[in-house]
Design a protein around this motif. Structure first.
Motif, PDB file in Angstrom:
ATOM      1  N   MET A  71      12.989  -1.967  13.968  1.00 47.10           N
ATOM      2  CA  MET A  71      13.537  -1.976  12.629  1.00 47.10           C
ATOM      3  C   MET A  71      12.493  -1.342  11.696  1.00 47.10           C
ATOM      4  N   LYS A  72      12.920  -0.377  10.924  1.00 46.21           N
ATOM      5  CA  LYS A  72      12.010   0.300  10.005  1.00 46.21           C
ATOM      6  C   LYS A  72      11.772  -0.556   8.765  1.00 46.21           C
ATOM      7  N   ILE A  73      10.700  -0.240   8.044  1.00 43.77           N
ATOM      8  CA  ILE A  73      10.308  -1.041   6.877  1.00 43.77           C
ATOM      9  C   ILE A  73      11.386  -1.014   5.787  1.00 43.77           C
ATOM     10  N   ILE A  74      12.042   0.108   5.594  1.00 44.93           N
ATOM     11  CA  ILE A  74      13.101   0.200   4.578  1.00 44.93           C
ATOM     12  C   ILE A  74      14.273  -0.706   4.963  1.00 44.93           C
ATOM     13  N   GLU A  75      14.624  -0.706   6.247  1.00 45.70           N
ATOM     14  CA  GLU A  75      15.706  -1.575   6.718  1.00 45.70           C
ATOM     15  C   GLU A  75      15.329  -3.045   6.538  1.00 45.70           C
ATOM     16  N   ARG A  76      14.059  -3.368   6.802  1.00 45.42           N
ATOM     17  CA  ARG A  76      13.610  -4.753   6.640  1.00 45.42           C
ATOM     18  C   ARG A  76      13.674  -5.176   5.177  1.00 45.42           C
ATOM     19  N   ALA A  77      13.290  -4.287   4.266  1.00 46.66           N
ATOM     20  CA  ALA A  77      13.291  -4.621   2.844  1.00 46.66           C
ATOM     21  C   ALA A  77      14.710  -4.827   2.323  1.00 46.66           C
ATOM     22  N   LYS A  78      15.663  -4.110   2.901  1.00 49.99           N
ATOM     23  CA  LYS A  78      17.062  -4.219   2.454  1.00 49.99           C
ATOM     24  C   LYS A  78      17.816  -5.356   3.148  1.00 49.99           C
ATOM     25  N   ALA A  79      17.283  -5.862   4.262  1.00 49.53           N
ATOM     26  CA  ALA A  79      17.957  -6.914   5.020  1.00 49.53           C
ATOM     27  C   ALA A  79      17.882  -8.239   4.261  1.00 49.53           C
ATOM     28  N   PRO A  80      18.820  -9.156   4.531  1.00 51.69           N
ATOM     29  CA  PRO A  80      18.793 -10.463   3.866  1.00 51.69           C
ATOM     30  C   PRO A  80      17.521 -11.247   4.188  1.00 51.69           C
ATOM     31  N   THR A  81      16.996 -11.911   3.175  1.00 55.13           N
ATOM     32  CA  THR A  81      15.779 -12.713   3.320  1.00 55.13           C
ATOM     33  C   THR A  81      16.169 -14.178   3.496  1.00 55.13           C
ATOM     34  N   PRO A  82      15.549 -14.894   4.446  1.00 58.92           N
ATOM     35  CA  PRO A  82      15.844 -16.323   4.612  1.00 58.92           C
ATOM     36  C   PRO A  82      15.510 -17.110   3.336  1.00 58.92           C
TER      37      PRO A  82
ATOM     38  N   LEU B  28       9.363 -18.602  -1.435  1.00 58.14           N
ATOM     39  CA  LEU B  28       7.977 -18.140  -1.431  1.00 58.14           C
ATOM     40  C   LEU B  28       7.805 -16.872  -2.263  1.00 58.14           C
ATOM     41  N   ARG B  29       8.779 -15.978  -2.196  1.00 55.58           N
ATOM     42  CA  ARG B  29       8.716 -14.744  -2.983  1.00 55.58           C
ATOM     43  C   ARG B  29       8.710 -15.064  -4.472  1.00 55.58           C
ATOM     44  N   THR B  30       9.508 -16.021  -4.887  1.00 59.89           N
ATOM     45  CA  THR B  30       9.546 -16.425  -6.293  1.00 59.89           C
ATOM     46  C   THR B  30       8.204 -17.018  -6.723  1.00 59.89           C
ATOM     47  N   ILE B  31       7.615 -17.844  -5.869  1.00 56.95           N
ATOM     48  CA  ILE B  31       6.293 -18.408  -6.157  1.00 56.95           C
ATOM     49  C   ILE B  31       5.261 -17.284  -6.276  1.00 56.95           C
ATOM     50  N   GLY B  32       5.323 -16.324  -5.377  1.00 57.43           N
ATOM     51  CA  GLY B  32       4.391 -15.200  -5.411  1.00 57.43           C
ATOM     52  C   GLY B  32       4.537 -14.364  -6.678  1.00 57.43           C
ATOM     53  N   LEU B  33       5.764 -14.130  -7.101  1.00 54.82           N
ATOM     54  CA  LEU B  33       5.980 -13.380  -8.342  1.00 54.82           C
ATOM     55  C   LEU B  33       5.430 -14.146  -9.541  1.00 54.82           C
ATOM     56  N   GLY B  34       5.588 -15.461  -9.513  1.00 54.58           N
ATOM     57  CA  GLY B  34       5.032 -16.287 -10.590  1.00 54.58           C
ATOM     58  C   GLY B  34       3.515 -16.226 -10.624  1.00 54.58           C
ATOM     59  N   LEU B  35       2.886 -16.313  -9.449  1.00 54.39           N
ATOM     60  CA  LEU B  35       1.431 -16.207  -9.378  1.00 54.39           C
ATOM     61  C   LEU B  35       0.949 -14.852  -9.888  1.00 54.39           C
TER      62      LEU B  35
ATOM     63  N   VAL C 186       5.035  -9.832   1.588  1.00 57.79           N
ATOM     64  CA  VAL C 186       5.290 -10.324   2.942  1.00 57.79           C
ATOM     65  C   VAL C 186       6.614 -11.074   2.998  1.00 57.79           C
ATOM     66  N   SER C 187       6.904 -11.855   1.975  1.00 61.69           N
ATOM     67  CA  SER C 187       8.158 -12.613   1.962  1.00 61.69           C
ATOM     68  C   SER C 187       9.368 -11.698   1.866  1.00 61.69           C
ATOM     69  N   GLN C 188       9.238 -10.573   1.191  1.00 61.01           N
ATOM     70  CA  GLN C 188      10.366  -9.663   1.021  1.00 61.01           C
ATOM     71  C   GLN C 188      10.758  -9.002   2.341  1.00 61.01           C
ATOM     72  N   VAL C 189       9.798  -8.698   3.187  1.00 62.13           N
ATOM     73  CA  VAL C 189      10.118  -7.994   4.428  1.00 62.13           C
ATOM     74  C   VAL C 189      10.317  -8.934   5.615  1.00 62.13           C
ATOM     75  N   THR C 190      10.377 -10.243   5.369  1.00 61.62           N
ATOM     76  CA  THR C 190      10.650 -11.203   6.434  1.00 61.62           C
ATOM     77  C   THR C 190      12.159 -11.348   6.586  1.00 61.62           C
ATOM     78  N   VAL C 191      12.644 -11.173   7.806  1.00 66.55           N
ATOM     79  CA  VAL C 191      14.076 -11.294   8.076  1.00 66.55           C
ATOM     80  C   VAL C 191      14.282 -12.263   9.232  1.00 66.55           C
ATOM     81  N   GLU C 192      15.498 -12.771   9.349  1.00 67.35           N
ATOM     82  CA  GLU C 192      15.830 -13.653  10.458  1.00 67.35           C
ATOM     83  C   GLU C 192      16.034 -12.837  11.718  1.00 67.35           C
ATOM     84  N   ASP C 193      15.598 -13.379  12.834  1.00 67.26           N
ATOM     85  CA  ASP C 193      15.807 -12.725  14.111  1.00 67.26           C
ATOM     86  C   ASP C 193      17.187 -13.124  14.607  1.00 67.26           C
ATOM     87  N   LYS C 194      18.099 -12.189  14.652  1.00 62.89           N
ATOM     88  CA  LYS C 194      19.475 -12.499  15.012  1.00 62.89           C
ATOM     89  C   LYS C 194      19.727 -12.410  16.522  1.00 62.89           C
TER      90      LYS C 194
END
Length: 76
Positions: free
Chosen positions: A1-12, A18-25, A60-68
């Motif tokens: 899976m390419k990085i662009i596909e990972r960024a566009k895929a649904p995030t758990p 965690l992404r929201t916490i990171g943006l706040g920090l 890191v949280s943005q490019v984390t996807v579920e393993d289907k």
């Protein structure tokens, strides 16, 4: 899976949190670093660390996807 596909895929859900916490920090760190008044060196250093940690956590949280893929069942 390419990085662009990972960024566009649904995030758990956990990683969305965690992404929201990171943006706040990152926002807090940026606000400290760009404060219009002189701040103590320790506080300015913490602001830099917050900004970096928040950026890494969000990225890191943005490019984390579920393993289907289904795991093969072991033979009984």
């Amino acid at each position: 899976m390419k990085i662009i596909e990972r960024a566009k895929a649904p995030t758990p859900k956990f990683f969305k949190w965690l992404r929201t916490i990171g943006l706040g920090l990152a926002a807090v760190g940026g606000a400290i670093l760009t404060a219009p008044i002189a701040l103590p060196t320790l506080l300015t250093s913490l602001g830099g660390y917050f900004a970096v940690a928040g950026g890494i956590l969000s990225g890191v949280s943005q490019v984390t996807v579920e393993d289907k893929k289904e795991k093969p069942h072991e033979a009984s």
